[in-house]
Design an enzyme around this catalytic site. Structure first.
Site, PDB file in Angstrom:
ATOM      1  N   TRP A   1      13.849  33.376 -17.913  1.00  0.00           N
ATOM      2  CA  TRP A   1      14.986  32.915 -17.416  1.00  0.00           C
ATOM      3  C   TRP A   1      15.343  32.468 -19.250  1.00  0.00           C
ATOM      4  CZ3 TRP A   1      16.887  37.619 -16.107  1.00  0.00           C
ATOM      5  CH2 TRP A   1      16.297  37.992 -14.530  1.00  0.00           C
TER       6      TRP A   1
ATOM      7  N   ASP B   1      23.599  28.522 -17.900  1.00  0.00           N
ATOM      8  CA  ASP B   1      22.153  29.922 -16.921  1.00  0.00           C
ATOM      9  C   ASP B   1      22.530  29.008 -15.550  1.00  0.00           C
ATOM     10  OD1 ASP B   1      22.092  31.576 -15.511  1.00  0.00           O
ATOM     11  OD2 ASP B   1      20.662  32.181 -16.708  1.00  0.00           O
TER      12      ASP B   1
ATOM     13  N   LYS C   1      22.419  36.582  -6.358  1.00  0.00           N
ATOM     14  CA  LYS C   1      21.545  34.866  -5.282  1.00  0.00           C
ATOM     15  C   LYS C   1      22.292  34.248  -4.727  1.00  0.00           C
ATOM     16  CE  LYS C   1      19.598  36.904  -8.982  1.00  0.00           C
ATOM     17  NZ  LYS C   1      18.539  35.785 -10.104  1.00  0.00           N
TER      18      LYS C   1
END
Ligand SMILES: *Cc1c(COP(=O)(O)O)cnc(C)c1O
Length: 370
Positions: free
Chosen positions: A103, A177, A201
């Site tokens: 990511w 993040d 999520k």
């Protein structure tokens, strides 16, 4: 709760608490006697405004967010934020990033389209099984911000303490993040300038993106920044510059209410959730470590409480494993295609009983393969 369902270990979009889905189902066609479903309401009407204000207040309370941070409800997901952050904070100049997995790697490449991205440290040498020590990071004196992904959803690497940039001699704001562990643990906001995360999520359906930004960072967007992605514009309009993802905000609000109801002993809300998440992760990692049939390669100091990648020592058994786990009511355990193997995502909506069921299954499957 009336029904029960299989345990769903998806990395995202991920399981939503059954209670939340049942409330949404009951309110689908008529929200609180308004004669309208939430999807059919004007975002400027008093009904939706009340949903919005409650969701925002509950989120602020759950996050223990100081008043000098704004909450923005946006769209575009975490991947869009990889561009939106530099458009708002970099002024086209320099920013630092620490790459700890897929990511942050993506964030690095995308942000480099908008500013001069400097790689301050990388975990690539360890196959992303650990985080380079913050004291070794090569931070730039002129960076406009420092980007870190605090939970790498694919590699299963999590920061258990946020880096203290000031203690490292760096005045730049920390951008995190936190897509895949938002609301799973407390956040030390004194170390954070901006946090972003997709909702799918730990919060609700895909389509809603959360941005938490310290007020003093507003006002410096690059002139090419699209208006709908300009944090200052979005903040000035209370996230209603464009039509916000109304249904996603409603669902997030129901999850926030559910979170506020969670208790573990004297703990409530996120603190209760954090304690439960520690217990869930420990149960699963302890089992994986006790077996030579399975393994998790991540440095014990950085193992994620939310995403647990694991591998069968003999990967020719993967298909049999996935078929048997599905038959046992344990869904979506397949690992990300980029690293293979398996992955159990055990977000807030996964109860301890679900992790216990997984551990029981892992033990039984190993026996049948002997
Ligand atoms: C899922 C995820 C994203 C991406 O979200 P999209 O909604 O697909 O843009 C970004 N960062 C992390 C850490 C994630 O887990």
């Amino acid at each position: 709760m009336t029904k029960s369902r299989p345990y769903n270990f998806s990395a995202g979009p991920a399981a939503i608490p059954l209670e939340v889905l049942e409330i949404a189902a009951a309110e689908m066609t008529d929200w609180h006697g308004s004669g309208m479903g939430v999807m059919e309401m004007s975002h400027r009407g008093k009904e939706f405004i009340s949903i919005y204000e409650q969701a925002e207040a509950d989120l602020r309370e759950l996050l223990a967010l100081p008043s000098h941070f704004k909450i923005l409800f946006m769209q575009g997901g975490g991947i869009a934020e990889n561009a939106i952050v530099p458009l708002n904070l970099s002024r086209g100049e320099k920013a630092d990033i620490v790459v700890t997995g897929s990511w942050s790697e993506k964030s690095y490449k995308e942000a480099a389209k908008f500013c001069n991205m400097h790689l301050a440290a990388s975990g690539a040498g360890s196959q992303f099984t650990t985080v380079p020590a913050p004291t070794k990071w090569q931070l730039s004196p002129d960076a406009r911000y420092v980007h870190v992904c605090t939970n790498e959803t694919i590699h299963g690497v999590e920061f258990h303490t946020l880096p203290d940039l000031q203690a490292l001699g760096c005045d730049a704001p920390l951008v995190i993040d936190f897509s895949s562990h938002v609301l799973s643990r407390n956040v030390d906001w004194s170390k954070v300038g901006l946090a972003f995360g997709g909702a799918q999520k730990n919060i609700g359906p895909a389509g809603l993106t959360l941005v938490i930004v310290r007020e003093d960072l507003l006002g410096h967007a690059m002139s090419v920044c699209p208006s709908a992605f300009n944090y200052t514009t979005v903040a000035e309009h209370g996230s209603m510059y464009n039509t916000p993802p109304t249904y996603g905000i409603y669902m997030a609000g129901l999850t926030f209410q559910w979170l506020k109801r969670q208790k573990e002993g004297a703990l409530q809300g996120v603190a209760a959730m954090e304690q439960r998440n520690i217990a869930k992760a420990q149960l699963l990692y302890d089992f994986l470590d006790s077996s030579s049939f399975y393994n998790n390669p991540v440095d014990k100091n950085y193992r994620s409480r939310m995403n647990v990648p694991f591998f069968l020592a003999d990967d020719s058994r993967n298909d049999a494993f996935l078929a048997a786990s599905k038959a046992a009511g344990l869904l979506q355990l397949k690992g990300h295609k980029s690293i293979g193997g398996m992955r159990a995502s055990i977000y807030n909506a996964m109860p301890l009983a679900g992790v216990q069921a997984l551990v029981d299954f892992l033990r039984e499957f190993e026996k049948t393969q002997a």
